[in-house]
Design a protein around this motif. Structure first.
Motif, PDB file in Angstrom:
ATOM      1  N   SER A 184       3.133  26.204  -8.465  1.00  0.00           N
ATOM      2  CA  SER A 184       3.514  24.889  -8.983  1.00  0.00           C
ATOM      3  C   SER A 184       4.166  24.066  -7.874  1.00  0.00           C
ATOM      4  CB  SER A 184       4.486  25.047 -10.156  1.00  0.00           C
ATOM      5  OG  SER A 184       5.066  23.808 -10.503  1.00  0.00           O
ATOM      6  N   THR A 185       3.622  22.860  -7.653  1.00  0.00           N
ATOM      7  CA  THR A 185       4.238  21.972  -6.658  1.00  0.00           C
ATOM      8  C   THR A 185       5.574  21.439  -7.163  1.00  0.00           C
ATOM      9  OG1 THR A 185       2.931  20.137  -7.565  1.00  0.00           O
ATOM     10  CG2 THR A 185       2.035  21.272  -5.627  1.00  0.00           C
ATOM     11  N   PHE A 186       5.764  21.426  -8.483  1.00  0.00           N
ATOM     12  CA  PHE A 186       7.044  20.985  -9.044  1.00  0.00           C
ATOM     13  C   PHE A 186       8.169  21.890  -8.569  1.00  0.00           C
ATOM     14  CE2 PHE A 186      10.292  20.968 -12.401  1.00  0.00           C
ATOM     15  CZ  PHE A 186      10.577  19.615 -12.474  1.00  0.00           C
ATOM     16  N   ASP A 187       7.895  23.194  -8.490  1.00  0.00           N
ATOM     17  CA  ASP A 187       8.915  24.132  -8.008  1.00  0.00           C
ATOM     18  C   ASP A 187       9.278  23.864  -6.554  1.00  0.00           C
ATOM     19  OD1 ASP A 187       9.219  25.361 -10.401  1.00  0.00           O
ATOM     20  OD2 ASP A 187       8.105  27.179  -9.903  1.00  0.00           O
ATOM     21  N   LEU A 188       8.345  23.335  -5.780  1.00  0.00           N
ATOM     22  CA  LEU A 188       8.644  22.996  -4.385  1.00  0.00           C
ATOM     23  C   LEU A 188       9.622  21.828  -4.325  1.00  0.00           C
ATOM     24  CD1 LEU A 188       5.126  23.354  -2.708  1.00  0.00           C
ATOM     25  CD2 LEU A 188       6.971  25.030  -2.848  1.00  0.00           C
ATOM     26  N   TRP A 189       9.455  20.863  -5.231  1.00  0.00           N
ATOM     27  CA  TRP A 189      10.424  19.764  -5.286  1.00  0.00           C
ATOM     28  C   TRP A 189      11.795  20.274  -5.738  1.00  0.00           C
ATOM     29  CZ3 TRP A 189       9.471  15.582  -2.779  1.00  0.00           C
ATOM     30  CH2 TRP A 189       8.163  15.108  -2.628  1.00  0.00           C
ATOM     31  N   LEU A 190      11.779  21.219  -6.688  1.00  0.00           N
ATOM     32  CA  LEU A 190      13.050  21.833  -7.098  1.00  0.00           C
ATOM     33  C   LEU A 190      13.701  22.566  -5.931  1.00  0.00           C
ATOM     34  CD1 LEU A 190      12.478  23.381 -10.657  1.00  0.00           C
ATOM     35  CD2 LEU A 190      13.896  21.425 -10.047  1.00  0.00           C
ATOM     36  N   PHE A 242      17.467  21.808  -4.677  1.00  0.00           N
ATOM     37  CA  PHE A 242      18.556  22.775  -4.570  1.00  0.00           C
ATOM     38  C   PHE A 242      18.974  22.989  -3.115  1.00  0.00           C
ATOM     39  CE2 PHE A 242      17.349  23.892  -8.919  1.00  0.00           C
ATOM     40  CZ  PHE A 242      18.609  23.994  -9.493  1.00  0.00           C
ATOM     41  N   GLY A 243      18.060  22.770  -2.176  1.00  0.00           N
ATOM     42  CA  GLY A 243      18.448  22.811  -0.770  1.00  0.00           C
ATOM     43  C   GLY A 243      19.444  21.711  -0.442  1.00  0.00           C
ATOM     44  N   ILE A 244      19.192  20.521  -0.961  1.00  0.00           N
ATOM     45  CA  ILE A 244      20.117  19.390  -0.729  1.00  0.00           C
ATOM     46  C   ILE A 244      21.440  19.651  -1.449  1.00  0.00           C
ATOM     47  CG2 ILE A 244      20.476  16.935  -1.174  1.00  0.00           C
ATOM     48  CD1 ILE A 244      17.417  16.587  -0.895  1.00  0.00           C
ATOM     49  N   ILE A 245      21.354  20.187  -2.687  1.00  0.00           N
ATOM     50  CA  ILE A 245      22.587  20.513  -3.426  1.00  0.00           C
ATOM     51  C   ILE A 245      23.411  21.541  -2.651  1.00  0.00           C
ATOM     52  CG2 ILE A 245      23.471  21.677  -5.494  1.00  0.00           C
ATOM     53  CD1 ILE A 245      21.183  20.375  -7.062  1.00  0.00           C
ATOM     54  N   GLY A 246      22.741  22.576  -2.132  1.00  0.00           N
ATOM     55  CA  GLY A 246      23.453  23.596  -1.365  1.00  0.00           C
ATOM     56  C   GLY A 246      24.088  23.028  -0.108  1.00  0.00           C
ATOM     57  N   PHE A 247      23.378  22.134   0.557  1.00  0.00           N
ATOM     58  CA  PHE A 247      23.920  21.507   1.771  1.00  0.00           C
ATOM     59  C   PHE A 247      25.151  20.660   1.444  1.00  0.00           C
ATOM     60  CE2 PHE A 247      24.023  17.720   4.520  1.00  0.00           C
ATOM     61  CZ  PHE A 247      24.251  18.330   5.751  1.00  0.00           C
ATOM     62  N   LEU A 248      25.070  19.872   0.374  1.00  0.00           N
ATOM     63  CA  LEU A 248      26.204  19.027  -0.017  1.00  0.00           C
ATOM     64  C   LEU A 248      27.387  19.872  -0.475  1.00  0.00           C
ATOM     65  CD1 LEU A 248      24.329  16.178  -1.945  1.00  0.00           C
ATOM     66  CD2 LEU A 248      25.325  16.080   0.354  1.00  0.00           C
ATOM     67  N   MET A 249      27.105  20.995  -1.140  1.00  0.00           N
ATOM     68  CA  MET A 249      28.188  21.876  -1.561  1.00  0.00           C
ATOM     69  C   MET A 249      28.942  22.412  -0.354  1.00  0.00           C
ATOM     70  SD  MET A 249      26.438  24.039  -4.699  1.00  0.00           S
ATOM     71  CE  MET A 249      27.855  25.119  -4.885  1.00  0.00           C
ATOM     72  N   ARG A 250      28.217  22.846   0.662  1.00  0.00           N
ATOM     73  CA  ARG A 250      28.885  23.356   1.871  1.00  0.00           C
ATOM     74  C   ARG A 250      29.675  22.252   2.568  1.00  0.00           C
ATOM     75  NH1 ARG A 250      25.032  27.710   4.905  1.00  0.00           N
ATOM     76  NH2 ARG A 250      24.180  28.707   3.056  1.00  0.00           N
ATOM     77  N   ALA A 251      29.083  21.069   2.637  1.00  0.00           N
ATOM     78  CA  ALA A 251      29.753  19.967   3.335  1.00  0.00           C
ATOM     79  C   ALA A 251      31.050  19.558   2.642  1.00  0.00           C
ATOM     80  CB  ALA A 251      28.802  18.775   3.434  1.00  0.00           C
ATOM     81  N   ASN A 252      31.139  19.788   1.326  1.00  0.00           N
ATOM     82  CA  ASN A 252      32.321  19.369   0.573  1.00  0.00           C
ATOM     83  C   ASN A 252      33.194  20.536   0.120  1.00  0.00           C
ATOM     84  OD1 ASN A 252      31.993  16.266   0.031  1.00  0.00           O
ATOM     85  ND2 ASN A 252      29.957  17.141  -0.253  1.00  0.00           N
ATOM     86  N   GLY A 253      32.960  21.715   0.693  1.00  0.00           N
ATOM     87  CA  GLY A 253      33.844  22.851   0.435  1.00  0.00           C
ATOM     88  C   GLY A 253      33.607  23.581  -0.872  1.00  0.00           C
TER      89      GLY A 253
END
Length: 506
Positions: free
Chosen positions: A407-413, A417-428
């Motif tokens: 599913s290409t939809f899972d690739l967008w997910l 979640f990659g962006i969410i993980g990056f923002l989580m690390r950046a904000n502690g």
């Protein structure tokens, strides 16, 4: 027969030339599969079931079991080297394994993982051989209320996974629980958090979240990181006596926690590894070093996930109840070859029961012999230049996710979640509590609702049952006491600052 006589009988089955070859092939295939994100043991076993047609039942299960624990053993490699867990049971391995690799200790990290895995698997096998029937009876005593309490106890590990940021850790765990309930409610048929997307009806795949929050987020961090592109050192894989003494208690505790968690149907290696890591961090005096490359933080979950993988065979073989998704597929394989697991399996098919147990012990030795010499070769992945390594990690993530659902939809997910993980690390915000909430949220909800159905909506069912009440009490203590002790220690440090006459480091 005594346990030793039973094991000797099992070894006589394993050392038949054909079965010994199947052990080797199974653990080798499992190790390779475990290293590749996305190709978990469930997929591998499902694909191999047709090859077992016409085999003797003992030989078929020896092959499939080898793939299972070989994948758990090998899944630590990608977790340590790339921060991309090969299987869900090795997520906790990456917490300290990957920082060790980044610090130039990849060789030691892989060696610790191999040794801890071997010890955990061996301990669990001895327990399985000695007390399997008794543990089968204990597992039956766990009903929905007890499972709910156990999952609540598991969630209290958020205090140790939050790295001193409990509020942010609880927020991350809550978000993980919310992600876990996305999809169709199996009881009422209600759509939850699907936003009108049919692709979300079956929920968000665990692999998408893990690879996004850990691997893809790390790629984004490294891609945006300024500075020279230095190749990381592999380091020595030799462990000194002091290092072995340091990891020995953690390995022992992880083995015990992992095995008894694996015995409970539905818990499995993933829950066992998180509980092992959480316990080790909670009792450590140097908690702040966990998540930054502490060898004990690597040894504990590695011992736990391998012990839990073996422990999950207890309910499978003694009760015919699968202890995890993988053992559910193994149950299907047993039925295909004409074996009905359960209490009578000891007497009716001893060659299958004891042959599988003995094959796991032989397989653990084979895994250790195979993996230790390969450590220098595997660790060379870190010498790959960053412009080449980062795209390779992305390719592994994309292939792993797409191979599961097409599913290409899972690739967008995955990207989300990659962006969410990056923002989580950046904000502690720590990422580990999110994964913990994702793993335990669904099991906890299902257990709670079943318990309330049985009790006709009476919430006291969680407190009137001794096991459930004891587990909830432990959960309360483990959640409340550590922050109070930390606050008390901070007050003491403020009132009595440590005086030093050393010159400050410029």
């Amino acid at each position: 027969m005594t346990a030793l006589q039973n094991l000797a009988f099992g070894l006589s089955v394993v050392f038949e030339p054909g079965n010994l070859l199947l052990v080797l092939l199974g653990v080798l295939a499992g190790t390779i599969i475990g290293m590749l994100p996305g190709l978990g043991p469930i997929t591998a076993i499902a694909l191999l079931i047709p090859t077992t047609f016409g085999m003797e039942p003992a030989s078929a299960l020896i092959l499939l079991a080898g793939v299972y624990y070989g994948a758990v053993f090998g899944g630590s490699t990608s977790s340590i080297l790339l921060n991309a867990p090969g299987i869900s049971g090795t997520v906790a391995t990456s917490f300290d394994g990957y920082p060790m690799a980044r610090a130039g200790k990849a060789g030691k990290a892989l060696a610790i993982a191999a040794i801890a895995s071997f010890v955990g698997g061996t301990f669990a096998l001895l327990c399985l051989a000695l007390i399997a029937p008794l543990l089968g009876a204990v597992a039956v005593s766990f009903g929905p209320a007890e499972y709910f309490a156990l999952m609540v106890l598991g969630l209290t590990a958020v205090t140790s996974l939050s790295e001193g940021r409990l509020t942010k850790g609880l927020m991350a765990a809550t978000f993980g629980v919310m992600v876990s309930i996305v999809g169709i409610d199996q009881q009422t048929g209600t759509l939850r958090y699907t936003f009108g997307r049919p692709e979300l009806y079956e929920g968000v795949d665990f692999l998408v979240v893990v690879l996004g929050v850990f691997a893809l987020a790390e790629v984004l961090r490294l891609a945006l990181q300024r500075g020279e592109n230095r190749q990381q050192s592999v380091g020595s894989l030799r462990l000194g006596r002091a290092e072995l003494r340091e990891i020995a208690p953690a390995t022992g505790r992880g083995s015990v926690v992992g095995f008894f968690t694996g015995v409970l149907p539905g818990a499995g290696a993933t829950v066992g590894s998180f509980l092992g890591y959480g316990l080790e961090k909670r009792i450590a005096k140097d908690r702040r070093s966990f998540g930054r490359g502490n060898p004990r933080g690597l040894a504990a979950p590695e011992a736990a996930n391998n012990a839990a993988a073996v422990g999950s065979f207890v309910p499978l073989l003694t009760l015919g109840v699968p202890g995890s998704g993988t053992t559910a597929v193994l149950l299907g394989a047993l039925l295909v070859v004409g074996i009905q697991p359960g209490p009578m399996m000891f007497a009716e098919r001893p060659e299958v029961f004891w042959g599988v147990i003995a094959s796991m012990y032989v397989g653990n030795i084979v895994l250790l012999i195979l993996n230790l010499p390969l450590i220098p070769l595997l660790a060379r992945i870190l010498r790959t230049p960053r412009p080449l390594l980062l795209p390779l990690i992305v390719v592994f993530c994309v292939i792993g996710v797409y191979a599961v659902s097409f599913s290409t939809f899972d690739l967008w997910l995955l990207l989300l979640f990659g962006i969410i993980g990056f923002l989580m690390r950046a904000n502690g915000f720590p990422a580990a509590p999110l994964i913990l909430g994702l793993i335990l949220g669904d099991i906890m909800e299902v257990s709670m609702r079943r318990a309330l159905q049985i009790s006709s909506g009476d919430w006291s069912v969680f407190l009137t049952k001794p096991i459930s009440a004891s587990l909830l009490a432990l959960a309360t203590v483990s959640l409340v006491v550590p922050p109070l002790l930390a606050r008390r220690a901070a007050r003491r440090a403020t009132r009595h600052p440590v005086e030093t006459d050393r010159e400050p480091v410029p």
